[in-house]
Design a protein around this motif. Structure first.
Motif, mmCIF file in Angstrom:
data_model
loop_
_atom_site.group_PDB
_atom_site.id
_atom_site.type_symbol
_atom_site.label_atom_id
_atom_site.label_comp_id
_atom_site.label_asym_id
_atom_site.label_seq_id
_atom_site.Cartn_x
_atom_site.Cartn_y
_atom_site.Cartn_z
ATOM 1 N N LEU A 1 -21.896 3.710 -32.933
ATOM 2 C CA LEU A 1 -22.542 4.400 -31.809
ATOM 3 C C LEU A 1 -22.413 5.912 -31.913
ATOM 4 C CD1 LEU A 1 -21.580 2.047 -28.837
ATOM 5 C CD2 LEU A 1 -23.704 2.132 -30.132
ATOM 6 N N CYS A 2 -21.525 6.386 -32.770
ATOM 7 C CA CYS A 2 -21.468 7.825 -33.014
ATOM 8 C C CYS A 2 -22.684 8.295 -33.811
ATOM 9 C CB CYS A 2 -20.187 8.185 -33.766
ATOM 10 S SG CYS A 2 -18.726 8.264 -32.709
ATOM 11 N N SER B 1 -28.992 -5.897 -30.885
ATOM 12 C CA SER B 1 -29.264 -6.550 -32.161
ATOM 13 C C SER B 1 -28.935 -5.632 -33.330
ATOM 14 C CB SER B 1 -30.732 -6.985 -32.226
ATOM 15 O OG SER B 1 -31.595 -5.867 -32.090
ATOM 16 N N SER B 2 -29.262 -4.342 -33.222
ATOM 17 C CA SER B 2 -28.943 -3.401 -34.299
ATOM 18 C C SER B 2 -27.442 -3.239 -34.439
ATOM 19 C CB SER B 2 -29.593 -2.043 -34.020
ATOM 20 O OG SER B 2 -30.985 -2.146 -33.937
ATOM 21 N N HIS C 1 -36.236 -0.922 -25.929
ATOM 22 C CA HIS C 1 -35.216 -1.935 -25.689
ATOM 23 C C HIS C 1 -33.987 -1.272 -25.109
ATOM 24 C CE1 HIS C 1 -35.403 -0.948 -30.146
ATOM 25 N NE2 HIS C 1 -34.407 -0.232 -29.698
ATOM 26 N N GLY C 2 -33.106 -2.103 -24.560
ATOM 27 C CA GLY C 2 -31.870 -1.597 -24.002
ATOM 28 C C GLY C 2 -30.975 -1.010 -25.084
ATOM 29 N N LEU C 3 -30.212 0.037 -24.716
ATOM 30 C CA LEU C 3 -29.378 0.728 -25.690
ATOM 31 C C LEU C 3 -27.938 0.829 -25.188
ATOM 32 C CD1 LEU C 3 -31.718 3.718 -26.660
ATOM 33 C CD2 LEU C 3 -31.279 1.662 -28.006
ATOM 34 N N TYR C 4 -27.016 0.709 -26.135
ATOM 35 C CA TYR C 4 -25.612 0.984 -25.869
ATOM 36 C C TYR C 4 -25.325 2.435 -26.233
ATOM 37 C CZ TYR C 4 -24.268 -3.885 -25.066
ATOM 38 O OH TYR C 4 -24.121 -5.145 -24.544
ATOM 39 N N GLU C 5 -24.728 3.179 -25.289
ATOM 40 C CA GLU C 5 -24.308 4.551 -25.545
ATOM 41 C C GLU C 5 -22.789 4.628 -25.454
ATOM 42 O OE1 GLU C 5 -26.190 7.468 -23.162
ATOM 43 O OE2 GLU C 5 -28.195 7.123 -23.995
#
Length: 1637
Positions: free
Chosen positions: A746-747, A754-755, A791-795
């Motif tokens: 995530l950095c 999925s990614s 799509h939804g994202l993790y930050e």
């Protein structure tokens, strides 16, 4: 209950026969050939009926001893239950299955959709995916589920014993499944008799293509293409098909022809056999008998147990195996259809009971090697091979333990693989895959799946037998790994580039298969201390016994900094080296497990002293090889080596290759002298002489290689010292390891779920089946939900940013650059410096704590001094910035170890220059300006450490133990300083306002306020400007005024047929009836014209269009994107799909003389206007026929001109040509006909597309809740304005007689026209289309022979007013006739008065009260009805129109209601369209996607009775479920075979289709027979992502916003545009046959 057999059936007295077997077989031998194979193309229904009556029913009677229904009822009562404990449903290919993430023992435990819906797992976290076929439902299997093993449907039953059933099972299986190969066996067993007729049977294989088989059949047996396609489809589905029936000679000739036509120089001929009809009949009956067996054993548990006993009963002859063994060994000889029957029979019997499943597993293991050999020599896929059953038995934990204990299954599997790969061994007993057979090699690798299944669940309790058998299997496995250790060595190519790239894919493919198995073996070993120690002992012994590349010379001594290393010389760049070291890596993994479990203390009892230098040698060579490849030293070895190094460090292989090599080097670094270890590293990197000052070169290429190798060596030291997130190396957990991986991913950038999962290591990814991964991710990241797209994202959370390590060893080179850039950008935005400080690593475990001394040994200090010296002297060719960057990261680690061990003073420096002096000097170098922040931070650390060192020295003079405590305090201060640094910057960041760049591109709209002062129709209408102004061509960028005599300017446009507004979906229209002059009220099919609003010169557009045609013809598969034959092209600016242009027509604003209008209004009433129109029409017709005008008609004929005329506009030739271009396109597309300028319907279609487009826009605005005025964007306004003016101008281009006739025909619907008969009734016409046609065609009545005229502004005002009044009244009457629902009020009373008039002319058939306020609203298109009525010169109470024109209306109502069609409609004999017309929408979809999957599972193909895989596809326009992409549902469309969806789209959507492929979770957009594109389904998982092909299997739920976007795309006619843009981006290389969908 089995005393009497065949009561009342004297013919079947098999029980009384002395030899029952012979009696039954004799009967079958007589009857079967009389039922099957009597014709070349049998009738399936008739055959099935005869089989039931003559064969199966008597057998059931024989079993039950009475009528089967009666016997079955008694059996159920006796057994207590007719249902089995396990479901056992056999999955077909593509069938959706479910796995519970909370309760399943492993991912192979699945449920069918019926059991899932009735189980507790429906409310749990689950996954779904499409089955590959061959498995079965695990419902009821207690070992497959932690909780909820059974659904509500399946309960255990009891068993019974049945001798008769046993007799039937034994004899029928024995004869019908094994005595089918020759006519001799059938004659002896069944008494086969009959005529000598034969079949030529063609069998399926996986080598010949579909088209090749079709071509062969066409040539060999002289059949047409359709018949050949049918034969080929059946051969592919069933495995074989009889293609000819006749004499032996004719069949032999057909066989020879097929083999001759199918044989190729690189391909074997097709398999063809000639079978006697009797053999064919009995083989066909055997398949039916298999299904019958499943039915019988499904009646009760007892019947099933009897079948299992028969199948497993040993043969009387010890040399012959039991029935089930014979079936398994015979499997490879059967064709596809027979195999499926046998496998399903095994599923429904032996695998349904624990004990029989165990016995079957033992038999399967006993014959395992032979079965795998048959599979490898076979050409069928694994899912239809008996070997595919391994997943059903090897994945059961208790069964796997028993097979290891009793069957040595691990040894059996590995021995099988070893025997099959022995041919690939070289003289050194190592694998070498050059020239291997890829197909065979792939089949051999499949066997490794079985080993994974066996090891999938490690034991919790070990027995001595289990230890012994497991270690036996491990020993065999290590022998296999010995053949891989050091295989496929490479040697650096010098001088000339390698001529032939060596084979490398096979070795890495094998490595990928083994990575999971290696991890599982280590996992098993870790669960028992003794097994772990013995496994390490065995692995070490295997490593020492490997015949790897020996050293070519004796050990020598190497000197550096007064240190001596005694080692054998070896250079990676000169000697052979292998990247495959599975035993070394397995040993490293086992060593870490010993440290983790504490068993390392007992290791000396099992293994003698370890030589860590030797253990590190091979892994170090691999690391150096990767470094040298990175330094371009091996570029002459080709891409094969580059690819190997890539996969060595890639996610797919690194956990058991690169990571294990690093671990082995860390093990060696912890046990060896740090100076000796670094000297060994320098030697292998071939940098020893460089840092010892004994080597120099002026060759810049060599210097560049040294610098690159120095960078890689420093990077390796960073990894060895800093990468501690391995359980056993430091005190971290798997959760900590995963958390660190997630943080560093995530950095780089925010990621979708999925990614994120795809980039996690495989050993973490397989734990996704468990649910703790989501918990881990939630600790370090914030999930942001998606919008309408994306799509939804993790930050990453801000507090986790401090854990970023810029040299994270799992970063690839591109990932490292992206992460570093992203973090520097973030720190710049926060106002912080750009120094990327390393995080504080966790401390090493005691066994690895000595690694830190690498950073304070003499050799390391010497390396740093050399690098700093080169940089300080600014010898740019001798150092690089990445080299210095790596040093900056190592210095803080060095300071954290022990300040006493770091040399800062002058006494420890060479030439009087300390490291601190070098650091200070380096800071001033311009070339390192980008590193200033990092240099400053390092200097601060050094100064701080130096001051601390002085204090410590003073303290040590007083007390040694106080010094130790003080050092610990200093270390704590350093750690706190590191941890708090980010927090201090965070405070600065929090004080800064957040800046976000948002782009607001809201389209400007033309504000249009409707108030009482504005009137648009009639003599009081205001002035409205219609001037186009100056327009800029998007191609040449020149500006031009839109003028009548100027060159034409055009708008890009797309014309398409549409059913968006249809009220009768599926109805087709043709010009044979009233259409297209009269659009029916159901708006079945319309013609829509849309525009993107971009303007071009007509000449510029013509040049552009010609260029597009010339370039596109040379483009691969361009016809899939645009249809050149239909004039399609892409807009030059926005790339919208277009197929015509609309000319911009200049129209001057009308100047109405209100005084003249008032005078005219006093004389020109509606009645008078109707008379004038009738006279004009009559006179024109008379003039056309006789060319003479009667005097008495002269006055009335010319009276229309007395109210004002004017000269019509004259357009330039360019504008006239563009009018023709657009009109021809509308006519051609709308009527699906060839271009024809002379067709009388050309102007009509222009009026129709104008009306339909306006209606479509109004419907869209209603759907969005917007007002008609002021809500359109500029491009929509421009397109609509251009379309209306284009449609109005058609009267000037077309022949006046044609326009005049059309006007007369249309007017005849409203008022009597003498020259028109058989006008349609008011219920058969859409009045808005009628209004548009009348308004746009009425100026043609003013044209004279000698001069062209058009009505003046006053005449036009009254024409429009009275046409609007007539059409409004007609539509109101249409609404009243078609609607129902009484109301009260003023309007209701006015309606009652009108109703009384209507009742007089409808014979009392019209008998209800009606209201029209809501219904007429749709026609008037506005919510504010009174205001809009004023705007259109209509009374607010619309019924006042009838009173205002009472004299005229009475006769009109009589005429309207007197039409015969009205009477039929009121009697219910004709369909009536109700008002307001329903607004079409896409169908409602369920919120939970599993509901759709459930519907698809119950879908039955209307044209096929088989249960093979289908593609249920849902039409989103009408909700019909179709059988797509299947030959069974292909239809003829315009003489061409097309799929079900294509045929349906032609009817339902006028060629445009929007389908949801349920099992694939994918939208298919279709625009024609040849064009289509996939589109994401509006279903998202909990992570905001779509799941095409159900690849991830997460639960899916409907996203209303995305479905609404899809609806808007359909409603706004943007599907064609979306397809074209999608195909343009895809850059199609291989065409897809969309017409077959």
């Amino acid at each position: 209950m089995y005393v009497h057999l065949f009561i009342g059936m004297n013919r079947y007295k098999w029980q009384e026969a002395s030899n029952r077997e012979a009696a039954i077989l004799s009967y079958l031998g007589e009857q079967v050939p009389l039922i099957y194979c009597l014709e070349a193309e049998p009738q399936q229904g008739e055959e099935e009926q005869k089989v039931e009556e003559r064969l199966l029913y008597p057998l059931e009677c024989f079993i039950f001893g009475e009528d089967p229904s009666v016997g079955l009822e008694k059996l159920q009562q006796y057994s207590g239950s007719s249902s089995a404990q396990q479901c056992g449903r056999v999955f077909k290919e593509g069938e959706t299955v479910y796995s519970c993430r909370d309760c399943a023992i492993d991912p192979t435990c699945v449920l069918c959709i019926e059991c899932f819906q009735k189980s507790v797992h429906k409310s749990h976290r689950y996954k779904m995916h499409a089955s590959a076929g061959g498995g079965f439902c695990d419902c009821g299997d207690l070992e497959a589920w932690k909780t909820g093993p059974c659904c509500s449907q399946h309960d255990p039953g009891t068993s019974v014993t049945m001798e008769t059933v046993q007799f039937i099972f034994w004899n029928l299986i024995d004869v019908d499944f094994f005595s089918m190969n020759t006519i001799v066996e059938l004659t002896s067993c069944l008494g086969v008799r009959g005529e000598d007729t034969y079949f030529c049977v063609l069998y399926n294989d996986e080598h010949h293509s579909y088209d090749h088989v079709i071509y062969t059949l066409q040539r060999a047996i002289a059949c047409d293409q359709n018949q050949a396609q049918i034969y080929t489809a059946l051969i592919d589905k069933e495995g074989r098909k009889a293609v000819k029936r006749g004499t032996l000679r004719s069949c032999q000739q057909a066989k020879d022809n097929i083999r001759r036509n199918s044989e190729h120089i690189i391909q074997k001929p097709l398999r063809v056999e000639i079978l006697h009809t009797a053999i064919m009949a009995h083989q066909t009956f055997a398949l039916r008998l298999g299904a019958w067996f499943q039915k019988i054993i499904g009646y009760s548990v007892g019947l099933r147990e009897v079948f299992c006993q028969v199948a497993l009963e040993p043969a009387a002859d010890d040399n012959n195996p039991c029935l089930i063994s014979r079936l398994m060994l015979h499997d490879a000889k059967l064709y596809k259809g027979a195999r499926k029957v046998v496998h399903e029979l095994i599923f429904s019997s032996l695998l349904m009971d624990t004990e029989y499943k165990r016995q079957f597993a033992m038999k399967f293991t006993e014959h395992y090697k032979q079965l795998q050999e048959d599979f490898i020599s076979d050409d069928h896929q694994r899912n239809i091979s008996i070997t595919a059953l391994s997943v059903q038995i090897f994945t059961v934990p208790t069964l796997a333990r028993q097979l290891i204990d009793e069957g040595s299954v691990i040894k059996v599997i590995i021995d099988t693989v070893m025997d099959m790969m022995r041919e690939h061994l070289d003289s050194n007993q190592r694998f070498h895959f050059q020239g291997h057979n890829p197909d065979k090699f792939f089949r051999v690798q499949v066997i490794f799946h079985d080993l994974r299944y066996i090891l999938i669940s490690k034991p919790s309790v070990w027995t001595e037998t289990l230890r012994e058998k497991f270690l036996e299997g491990l020993h065999v496995f290590l022998r296999f790994l010995c053949c891989m250790q050091g295989m496929e060595e490479v040697k650096r190519q010098l001088g000339q580039h390698v001529e032939v790239e060596p084979e490398w894919e096979a070795g890495f493919s094998l490595q990928m298969q083994l990575r999971h198995i290696l991890a599982m073996f280590q996992d098993w070993c870790s669960s028992d201390e003794r097994v772990l120690l013995l496994a390490f002992q065995e692995c070490h012994r295997a490593l020492m016994s490997c015949t790897n590349q020996p050293f070519r010379s004796e050990p020598t001594d190497s000197y550096m900094c007064k240190q001596i290393l005694h080692a054998r010389p070896y250079k990676v760049s000169q000697e052979p080296v292998s990247i495959h070291l599975p035993i070394s890596r397995l040993l490293a993994g086992l060593y870490v497990l010993l440290c983790q479990t504490g068993a390392i203390q007992y290791l000396p009892d099992f293994v003698d002293t370890l030589n860590f230098t030797e253990l590190a040698e091979q892994p170090l060579r691999c690391v150096v090889l990767a470094a040298q490849v990175c330094a371009d030293m091996w570029r002459r070895n080709g891409l094969s080596l580059v690819s190997q190094v890539y996969y060595y460090q890639d996610l797919k292989c690194r956990d058991e290759m690169f990571d294990k090599d690093i671990i082995m080097l860390q093990i060696a670094a912890s046990k060896m002298d740090p100076n000796h270890f670094l000297m060994l590293v320098l030697l292998r990197f071939e940098l020893f002489d460089v840092f010892n000052g004994n080597s120099s070169s002026k060759d810049q290429e060599v210097v560049k290689q040294w610098n690159r190798l120095t960078e890689e060596m420093l990077y390796l030291i960073i990894i060895i010292v800093g990468e501690r997130y391995v359980p056993g190396i430091s005190n971290v957990t798997k959760e900590d390891v995963t958390m660190r991986e997630v943080i560093h991913l995530l950095c780089i950038q925010p990621m979708a779920h999925s990614s994120l999962v795809k980039n996690l290591p495989e050993n973490v990814r397989h734990l996704i089946h468990e649910t703790w991964l989501e918990t881990v991710v939630s600790k370090v990241a914030i999930f942001k939900k998606p919008g309408v797209s994306g799509h939804g994202l993790y930050e990453l959370k801000k507090e986790c940013l401090k854990e970023f390590n810029p040299f994270f060893y799992h970063y690839s080179r591109p990932q490292h650059s992206k992460a570093e850039e992203a973090q520097k950008k973030r720190r710049t935005q926060e106002g912080s410096d750009k120094a990327l400080r390393p995080p504080v690593p966790p401390p090493f475990c005691p066994g690895f704590s000595n690694i830190v001394y690498l950073l304070c040994c003499d050799i390391f200090i010497h390396i740093l001094r050399r690098i700093f010296q080169k940089a300080a002297e600014d010898r740019s060719s001798r150092w690089t910035e990445p080299m210095i960057q790596r040093v900056w990261l190592l210095l803080p680690h060095t300071l954290l170890i022990d300040t006493d061990m770091f040399v800062f003073s002058e006494t420890g420096s060479e030439h009087g220059k300390s490291l601190f002096h070098f650091l200070t000097k380096i800071k001033s170098l311009p070339s390192l300006k980008a590193q200033n922040d990092m240099i400053t931070w390092n200097l601060q650390c050094v100064v701080f450490a130096q001051s601390v060192q002085d204090k410590e020295k003073a303290e040590r003079k007083r007390k040694a133990e106080a010094a130790k405590a003080h050092r610990q305090k200093i270390m704590a201060q350093m750690s706190a300083m590191q941890k708090n640094f980010i927090e201090s910057n965070k405070m600065l960041y929090d004080n800064m306002p957040e800046s976000s760049i948002q782009s607001d591109t809201a389209a400007s709209v033309e504000s249009f306020d409707v108030d009482e002062s504005r009137v648009a129709v009639g003599p009081e209408q205001g002035v409205c400007s219609t001037d186009w102004g100056a327009q800029i061509c998007i191609l040449c960028q020149e500006e031009q005024e839109v003028q009548a005599q100027a060159p034409a300017m055009v708008l890009t446009a797309c014309v398409q047929r549409s059913t968006v507004l249809t009220q009768d979906r599926g109805k087709t229209l043709s010009p044979e009836g009233c259409y297209p002059l009269f659009m029916p009220p159901d708006l079945a099919v319309g013609t829509h014209t849309g525009s993107c609003g971009h303007v071009m010169h007509a000449t510029c557009w013509q040049k552009y269009f010609e260029a597009v045609q010339n370039t596109t013809r040379n483009r691969l598969h361009a016809d899939l994107i645009i249809d050149l034959e239909n004039g399609e092209y892409m807009c030059p600016l926005c790339k919208s799909l277009c197929n015509t242009v609309i000319p911009l027509i200049p129209v001057e604003p009308s100047k109405l003389n209100y005084e003249s209008a008032e005078l005219v209004g006093q004389h020109l009433t509606l009645e008078r206007w109707v008379q004038i129109m009738s006279s004009r029409i009559r006179g024109l017709r008379a003039a056309e026929e006789a060319m003479v005008l009667f005097d008495e008609c002269q006055a009335d004929f010319r009276s229309i001109l007395s109210f004002g005329v004017q000269e019509p506009p004259k357009f330039s030739r360019s504008i006239t040509e563009m009018l023709g271009v657009c009109a021809n396109t509308v006519h051609r597309v709308g009527l699906q006909t060839a271009p024809n300028d002379l067709c009388p319907y050309v102007p009509v279609m222009s009026w129709n597309t104008c009306a339909y487009t306006i209606q479509a826009i109004e419907s869209m605005l209603q759907e969005e809740g917007k007002a008609l005025f002021g809500s359109l964007q500029n491009r929509q306004l421009s397109g609509l304005k251009a379309l209306v003016q284009f449609s109005a101008s058609q009267r000037l281009k077309s022949r006046k007689a044609v326009i005049q006739k059309h006007f007369a025909d249309m007017l005849a619907v409203l008022v009597p026209v003498p020259t028109v008969e058989n006008a349609p009734s008011i219920l058969e016409v859409d009045f808005f289309h009628l209004l548009v046609g009348l308004v746009l065609s009425i100026p043609a009545l003013y044209q004279e022979e000698a001069v062209d005229l058009q009505p003046s502004a006053v005449s036009t005002a009254f024409n429009h007013l009275y046409l609007l009044h007539l059409v409004t009244m007609g539509h109101m009457l249409q609404v009243l006739l078609a609607s129902h629902g009484p109301e009260e009020g003023e309007e209701a009373h006015a309606a009652a008065e009108l109703f009384s008039i209507m009742s007089q002319h409808t014979d009392g058939l019209f008998s209800l009260w009606y209201t029209v306020k809501c219904q007429v609203y749709v026609y008037l298109m506005c919510i504010q009805l009174p205001l809009l009525c004023s705007y259109l010169s209509l009374p607010s109470n619309l019924f006042q129109l009838f009173q205002q024109h009472r004299d005229v209306v009475t006769n009109l109502i009589k005429r309207w209601c007197g039409n015969a069609a009205i009477s039929k409609a009121l009697k219910g004999e004709m369909q009536i369209i109700r008002y307001p017309r329903k607004r079409n929408r896409l169908i409602d979809l369920p919120e939970d996607y599993s509901v759709l999957l459930n519907q698809a599972s119950h879908f039955k193909c209307p044209n096929s009775s088989d249960d093979e895989r289908k593609h249920p596809t849902l039409c989103l326009q009408c909700g019909v479920m179709l059988c797509a992409q299947s030959p069974c549902c292909q239809q003829q469309l315009n003489g061409e075979e097309v799929g079900a969806c294509t045929a349906h789209a032609a009817i339902c959507g006028a060629g445009v289709g929007m389908f949801l492929r349920v099992r694939e979770c994918e939208i298919i957009l279709m625009a024609s027979k040849t064009r289509g594109s996939p589109y994401p389904a509006p279903y998202l998982d909990d992570y905001g992502e779509t799941d095409p092909q159900l690849g991830r299997g997460n639960p899916l739920h409907l996203c209303p916003e995305r479905y609404r976007k899809l609806h808007h795309m359909w409603q706004q006619h943007c599907i064609l545009e979306e397809i074209a843009r999608s195909l343009e981006l895809l850059n199609v290389m291989f065409p897809f046959e969309w017409q077959m969908i």
